[in-house]
Design a protein around this motif. Structure first.
Motif, PDB file in Angstrom:
ATOM      1  N   SER A 145     -53.573 -59.836  -7.042  1.00 31.07           N
ATOM      2  CA  SER A 145     -54.771 -59.017  -6.847  1.00 31.07           C
ATOM      3  C   SER A 145     -55.099 -58.884  -5.365  1.00 31.07           C
ATOM      4  CB  SER A 145     -55.959 -59.630  -7.592  1.00 31.07           C
ATOM      5  OG  SER A 145     -56.271 -60.919  -7.094  1.00 31.07           O
ATOM      6  N   VAL A 146     -54.820 -59.942  -4.579  1.00 31.05           N
ATOM      7  CA  VAL A 146     -55.044 -59.861  -3.135  1.00 31.05           C
ATOM      8  C   VAL A 146     -54.113 -58.827  -2.518  1.00 31.05           C
ATOM      9  CG1 VAL A 146     -54.855 -61.140  -0.962  1.00 31.05           C
ATOM     10  CG2 VAL A 146     -55.897 -62.218  -2.960  1.00 31.05           C
ATOM     11  N   LEU A 147     -52.873 -58.787  -2.966  1.00 29.21           N
ATOM     12  CA  LEU A 147     -51.915 -57.811  -2.445  1.00 29.21           C
ATOM     13  C   LEU A 147     -52.359 -56.392  -2.785  1.00 29.21           C
ATOM     14  CD1 LEU A 147     -49.279 -57.455  -0.926  1.00 29.21           C
ATOM     15  CD2 LEU A 147     -48.059 -57.639  -3.107  1.00 29.21           C
ATOM     16  N   ASP A 148     -52.912 -56.188  -3.973  1.00 28.25           N
ATOM     17  CA  ASP A 148     -53.428 -54.871  -4.333  1.00 28.25           C
ATOM     18  C   ASP A 148     -54.571 -54.454  -3.415  1.00 28.25           C
ATOM     19  OD1 ASP A 148     -51.583 -54.794  -6.349  1.00 28.25           O
ATOM     20  OD2 ASP A 148     -52.991 -55.484  -7.903  1.00 28.25           O
ATOM     21  N   ARG A 149     -55.454 -55.398  -3.087  1.00 34.32           N
ATOM     22  CA  ARG A 149     -56.554 -55.099  -2.169  1.00 34.32           C
ATOM     23  C   ARG A 149     -56.025 -54.722  -0.791  1.00 34.32           C
ATOM     24  NH1 ARG A 149     -59.863 -60.293  -1.985  1.00 34.32           N
ATOM     25  NH2 ARG A 149     -60.763 -59.187  -0.192  1.00 34.32           N
ATOM     26  N   ILE A 150     -54.964 -55.390  -0.369  1.00 35.02           N
ATOM     27  CA  ILE A 150     -54.389 -55.102   0.940  1.00 35.02           C
ATOM     28  C   ILE A 150     -53.820 -53.688   0.982  1.00 35.02           C
ATOM     29  CG2 ILE A 150     -52.473 -55.719   2.466  1.00 35.02           C
ATOM     30  CD1 ILE A 150     -53.015 -58.651   1.648  1.00 35.02           C
ATOM     31  N   GLU A 151     -53.146 -53.291  -0.081  1.00 26.85           N
ATOM     32  CA  GLU A 151     -52.611 -51.937  -0.135  1.00 26.85           C
ATOM     33  C   GLU A 151     -53.730 -50.900  -0.043  1.00 26.85           C
ATOM     34  OE1 GLU A 151     -50.280 -51.604  -3.632  1.00 26.85           O
ATOM     35  OE2 GLU A 151     -48.671 -52.925  -2.924  1.00 26.85           O
ATOM     36  N   GLN A 152     -54.824 -51.137  -0.745  1.00 26.68           N
ATOM     37  CA  GLN A 152     -55.957 -50.211  -0.701  1.00 26.68           C
ATOM     38  C   GLN A 152     -56.567 -50.146   0.699  1.00 26.68           C
ATOM     39  OE1 GLN A 152     -58.679 -51.436  -3.754  1.00 26.68           O
ATOM     40  NE2 GLN A 152     -57.193 -51.187  -5.400  1.00 26.68           N
ATOM     41  N   GLU A 153     -56.678 -51.299   1.362  1.00 31.02           N
ATOM     42  CA  GLU A 153     -57.261 -51.330   2.709  1.00 31.02           C
ATOM     43  C   GLU A 153     -56.355 -50.613   3.709  1.00 31.02           C
ATOM     44  OE1 GLU A 153     -59.796 -52.040   5.875  1.00 31.02           O
ATOM     45  OE2 GLU A 153     -60.099 -52.066   3.693  1.00 31.02           O
ATOM     46  N   LEU A 154     -55.034 -50.789   3.568  1.00 29.18           N
ATOM     47  CA  LEU A 154     -54.115 -50.088   4.455  1.00 29.18           C
ATOM     48  C   LEU A 154     -54.250 -48.573   4.295  1.00 29.18           C
ATOM     49  CD1 LEU A 154     -50.828 -52.203   4.278  1.00 29.18           C
ATOM     50  CD2 LEU A 154     -52.271 -51.829   6.269  1.00 29.18           C
ATOM     51  N   ARG A 155     -54.344 -48.135   3.065  1.00 32.45           N
ATOM     52  CA  ARG A 155     -54.516 -46.693   2.834  1.00 32.45           C
ATOM     53  C   ARG A 155     -55.809 -46.196   3.458  1.00 32.45           C
ATOM     54  NH1 ARG A 155     -52.115 -48.199  -2.212  1.00 32.45           N
ATOM     55  NH2 ARG A 155     -50.098 -47.123  -2.487  1.00 32.45           N
ATOM     56  N   ARG A 156     -56.880 -46.993   3.343  1.00 29.85           N
ATOM     57  CA  ARG A 156     -58.169 -46.591   3.920  1.00 29.85           C
ATOM     58  C   ARG A 156     -58.083 -46.455   5.433  1.00 29.85           C
ATOM     59  NH1 ARG A 156     -62.269 -48.150   6.586  1.00 29.85           N
ATOM     60  NH2 ARG A 156     -61.319 -50.172   7.008  1.00 29.85           N
ATOM     61  N   GLN A 157     -57.416 -47.421   6.077  1.00 30.80           N
ATOM     62  CA  GLN A 157     -57.316 -47.384   7.529  1.00 30.80           C
ATOM     63  C   GLN A 157     -56.483 -46.203   8.004  1.00 30.80           C
ATOM     64  OE1 GLN A 157     -56.415 -50.970   9.629  1.00 30.80           O
ATOM     65  NE2 GLN A 157     -57.494 -52.288   8.189  1.00 30.80           N
ATOM     66  N   TYR A 158     -55.387 -45.938   7.328  1.00 34.81           N
ATOM     67  CA  TYR A 158     -54.549 -44.815   7.742  1.00 34.81           C
ATOM     68  C   TYR A 158     -55.223 -43.483   7.434  1.00 34.81           C
ATOM     69  CZ  TYR A 158     -50.454 -47.463   9.198  1.00 34.81           C
ATOM     70  OH  TYR A 158     -49.595 -48.271   9.896  1.00 34.81           O
ATOM     71  N   PHE A 159     -55.947 -43.398   6.343  1.00 35.77           N
ATOM     72  CA  PHE A 159     -56.687 -42.174   6.045  1.00 35.77           C
ATOM     73  C   PHE A 159     -57.748 -41.929   7.104  1.00 35.77           C
ATOM     74  CE2 PHE A 159     -55.855 -42.268   1.166  1.00 35.77           C
ATOM     75  CZ  PHE A 159     -54.530 -41.969   1.417  1.00 35.77           C
ATOM     76  N   ALA A 160     -58.405 -42.996   7.562  1.00 35.47           N
ATOM     77  CA  ALA A 160     -59.417 -42.863   8.607  1.00 35.47           C
ATOM     78  C   ALA A 160     -58.803 -42.361   9.907  1.00 35.47           C
ATOM     79  CB  ALA A 160     -60.128 -44.205   8.845  1.00 35.47           C
ATOM     80  N   ALA A 161     -57.521 -42.666  10.130  1.00 33.98           N
ATOM     81  CA  ALA A 161     -56.823 -42.195  11.325  1.00 33.98           C
ATOM     82  C   ALA A 161     -56.205 -40.812  11.125  1.00 33.98           C
ATOM     83  CB  ALA A 161     -55.735 -43.190  11.729  1.00 33.98           C
ATOM     84  N   GLY A 162     -56.430 -40.200   9.967  1.00 32.52           N
ATOM     85  CA  GLY A 162     -55.931 -38.851   9.727  1.00 32.52           C
ATOM     86  C   GLY A 162     -54.526 -38.782   9.177  1.00 32.52           C
ATOM     87  N   LYS A 163     -53.957 -39.911   8.774  1.00 38.91           N
ATOM     88  CA  LYS A 163     -52.600 -39.917   8.216  1.00 38.91           C
ATOM     89  C   LYS A 163     -52.700 -39.924   6.686  1.00 38.91           C
ATOM     90  CE  LYS A 163     -50.460 -42.252  12.162  1.00 38.91           C
ATOM     91  NZ  LYS A 163     -49.567 -41.158  12.566  1.00 38.91           N
TER      92      LYS A 163
END
Length: 785
Positions: A145-163
């Protein structure tokens, strides 16, 4: 049934909660044990099976039971629930073997290795630190479940950067000894660019005018620097607020943003924004009123209201007017004054009546001014800079002036001022000044280089806060190929309690002009002087001084000008000077200022009876104007004039003004502009009149980070020259002619590097003349700039 038979039934029954079925297993266990809930036994021993890394003691610490407890069989669910809550185990089984409680566990695997690949925009070190904070790190228990949270956070950060085309895939590979290797594969994709911004519903303003209020916009030539084409939800929200303010400041009080649509292209590389608006109608000001108890004459408040009846209503003008009233009340001692703007809208007549409701509260006085953190500096040094006094009413302006004056001392790294209320006294506050002292003594030794002066050796011993008194004592030794300087100086900034300063100066300097400007003569100069400074305001001072100066002049073999001067005046001169000056400094920083003014006017005259009777007047001015948060517009001007009187026909030429080079007119060699000797040597001799100036646009580098405060880029336009206004057969040209001005344009860089100050410039001479010594690239290192 016989009791022994009842006891034999549950002897070897296993209870288990498989992974992802905890709730169902607990329900089945509760149902199974419903019929035997009354069965109890005393725990003679507890045995834990299946442990690998977790110690038995750790398991025992989480168990809700212990040896010698008498428990019912239905305690099994509590045991399983407690051990699952630890997060250490994938599976837990509970058995009873006679009176021994047997617990079987399967530990979750440990993370043996974490590999992150494909990431470019975010550093691996930063990602690993973030993973560790969330709970995924080498050596820790693996939790999917921690790994799933990490994947979601990575997507959020890259989306915030426009990727928006990014993807992340995690792979968990089992290893021996119940360990796993985690691999996180990042596919960043391209940064989505803002392709188009459309505004619909506008009638009174063109879309082009409205889009100028936005920081976001399609890609243009400056996007690499401004990053205006990088879409972000927060940026769009700020732009929408700017659009709303644009209309409200122009009387459209019913303006609304009806819709905001953000769409992305199928390839996730282009973004389109469509904004729907309803402008409404323009409202005018019908009346302006003051209400409440202003506690100061109304005649002082109305001029602060920058609104008039009949004009278009502006929310900005209303809020700024309220702020000005609040500031005035604050400076009159009403520290907690509250000014509310209450608009009364007449929808039928399209008018607004604005009422400023003033609640000043009680006048607040300062009980005490407390100094903290000054372990070396005496209290009196700080207190004499304070403009907010004890027992006086509180003034926000005087508190801020006090803080700025303390910062200008240069004794402190940081100055903070707090104004806490006095408990039980609503009309009293304390002013707590906290300073962070920095070393005020300096022992400096360094080597630098500049194209104009060659190798520079700098040594100085200074104490700007001698024994904590605020007095300044310094000794300096500077040497280059053409100059040697020895100086001893002392200044008491508060010679009197009114802030009049007094200083003494002893100096000896030798200058070989052949090494500096190429002229064949040199001087030895020794002086002793005293000066006084008189404060005029918080940002300006007047100065007065007197000095004795001895000069020994050495004429070379090839300078007809030098030989002629010696023939008329000799080689040794004893002169007495009187000087006066005026300085104003309102800059926000001495290094890389962004606003304010620095002006100085200095004049000196050799009094009658001196061997050389002459005078010099110099004006220097700099003005810094902030254009945006990043760009600063700077103006620089310098004017100098000197002449002789009495028995001296002209100002001594070795005291002339010079132009050209860094800090003057870039693009020409240092000291090379202006008249020259008419001899074969053709050496530059400067002039008794000087005019130089510059227009420059400064900005920090686009890379930001640690260089934002230590590096400054500039684009400049320089002009200037010097003139020999007296007629002479040994110098050409003579006379004043503005047509002799030289112009240059180029780029500059200034860097406060860890090992010294560096400045360089690339300048293009616009109007070089025959005989000029031009120099496109110029730099200096180890000097102030």
């Amino acid at each position: 049934m016989h009791p022994n038979e009842v006891e034999a039934v549950p002897k070897l029954i296993k209870r288990r909660i498989p992974r992802y079925a905890g709730a169902l297993s607990l329900l089945l266990l509760a149902s199974f044990w419903a019929g035997t809930a009354s069965a109890q036994f005393r725990i003679a021993d507890i045995r834990v099976e299946g442990l690998q890394r977790v110690s038995a003691g750790t398991v025992f610490s989480y168990l809700p039971v212990q040896i010698d407890d008498t428990v019912a069989d239905d305690v099994t669910a509590d045991i399983i629930r407690s051990l699952y809550a630890t997060g250490f185990f994938d599976d837990v089984k509970v058995e009873r073997d006679a009176n021994v409680l047997v617990i079987w566990v399967r530990e979750r695997p440990a993370v043996a290795q974490i590999d992150i690949v494909g990431n470019k925009s975010i550093k691996t070190e930063d990602l690993e630190e973030g993973l560790k904070e969330i709970g995924l790190a080498e050596g820790r228990v693996f939790n999917r479940s921690v790994l799933d949270r990490i994947e979601q956070e990575l997507r959020r950060q890259y989306f915030a950067a426009g990727k928006y085309g990014m993807d992340v895939e995690s792979t968990v590979s089992p290893l021996e000894r119940n360990r796993v290797a985690v691999r996180i594969q990042v596919t960043e994709g391209l940064t989505a660019r803002l392709k188009q911004v459309n505004i619909i519903g506008n009638k009174d303003f063109k879309e082009k005018t409205l889009l100028k209020q936005f920081k976001l916009g399609p890609t243009n030539w400056s996007s690499f620097y401004s990053k205006n084409d990088r879409y972000a939800k927060e940026k769009l929200a700020g732009d929408l607020e700017a659009l709303r303010s644009f209309y409200l400041d122009r009387g459209y009080i019913n303006f609304q943003i009806t819709s905001t649509q953000v769409t992305i292209s199928p390839d996730k590389n282009d973004i389109y924004v469509t904004i729907g608006i309803d402008e409404g109608e323009v409202f005018h000001v019908s009346d302006i009123r003051l209400a409440g108890d202003p506690s100061v004459p109304v005649e002082q408040l109305f001029p602060l209201i920058q609104m008039q009846r009949g004009t278009v209503f502006s929310r900005k003008a209303a809020s700024e007017s309220a702020e000005r009233i609040s500031d005035l009340l604050g400076n009159e001692g009403y520290a907690f004054a509250n000014v509310n703007t209450v608009p009364e809208v007449d929808a039928e007549n399209k008018t607004v009546a604005v009422t400023f409701f003033v609640d000043p509260g009680k006048r607040v006085y300062v009980r005490r001014v407390n100094m903290r953190g000054n372990t070396r500096t005496r209290d009196e040094v700080l207190r004499r800079e304070m403009r907010q006094l004890e027992t006086a009413w509180f003034s926000a302006d005087r508190v801020e002036q006090s803080r700025e004056r303390l910062k200008r001392l240069g004794f402190f790294d940081d100055v903070t001022v707090e104004t806490p209320a006095v408990p039980g006294s609503p009309d009293l506050v304390d002013v707590d000044v906290t300073v962070k002292e920095k070393p005020s003594g300096n022992l400096l030794a360094g080597v630098g280089y500049s194209q104009s002066d060659g190798i520079l050796f700098n040594t100085s011993i200074s104490q700007n806060n001698f024994l904590g008194t605020g007095k300044q004592v310094s000794f300096a030794f500077n040497a280059s190929s053409g100059n040697q300087l020895y100086q001893l100086a002392y200044t008491n900034p508060y010679y009197t309690v009114d802030g009049i300063s007094r200083g003494f100066n002893l100096m000896y300097q030798t200058t070989n002009y052949d090494d500096t400007i190429g002229a064949d003569y040199s001087t030895d100069v020794g002086l002793a002087g005293v000066n006084f400074g008189l404060p005029i305001s918080d940002t300006s001072r007047a100065g007065f001084g007197a000095r004795y100066q001895y000069t020994n002049f050495f004429a070379g073999d090839y300078s007809a000008l030098a030989k002629d001067f010696v023939a008329q005046n000799g080689t040794e001169y004893n002169d007495f000077f009187l000087s006066a000056s005026y300085t104003k400094d309102s800059r926000d920083s001495a290094v890389f200022p962004t606003k304010g003014t620095l002006q100085s006017l200095y004049g000196e005259v050799a009094v009658p009876g001196s061997d050389l009777e002459f005078y010099r007047i110099t004006y220097r001015g700099r003005q810094y104007i902030p254009l945006t948060q990043r760009f600063t517009f700077a103006l620089r001007a310098e004017f100098g004039y000197g002449g002789g009187y009495g028995d001296t026909s002209a100002m001594p030429f070795f005291n002339n003004f010079y132009a050209g080079g860094p800090g003057s007119v870039r693009g020409w060699e240092a000291y090379s502009l202006g008249p020259r000797e008419t001899t074969q040597e053709n050496d530059p001799v400067g002039g008794n009149m000087k005019l130089t100036g510059s227009v420059e646009l400064f900005a920090p580098p686009p890379v930001g980070g640690k260089f934002a405060d230590t590096l400054r880029l500039g684009a400049f336009f320089d002009f200037g020259n010097v003139w020999w206004t007296e007629p002479s057969d040994l110098v050409a040209p003579t006379g004043f002619d503005l047509g002799e001005l030289r112009y240059s344009a180029g780029l500059s860089l200034a860097w406060l590097s860890p090992v010294g100050a560096l400045s360089l410039s690339f300048a293009y001479p616009i109007n070089p003349q025959s005989g000029d010594d031009t120099q496109v690239f110029q730099f200096s290192f180890g000097q102030n700039f």
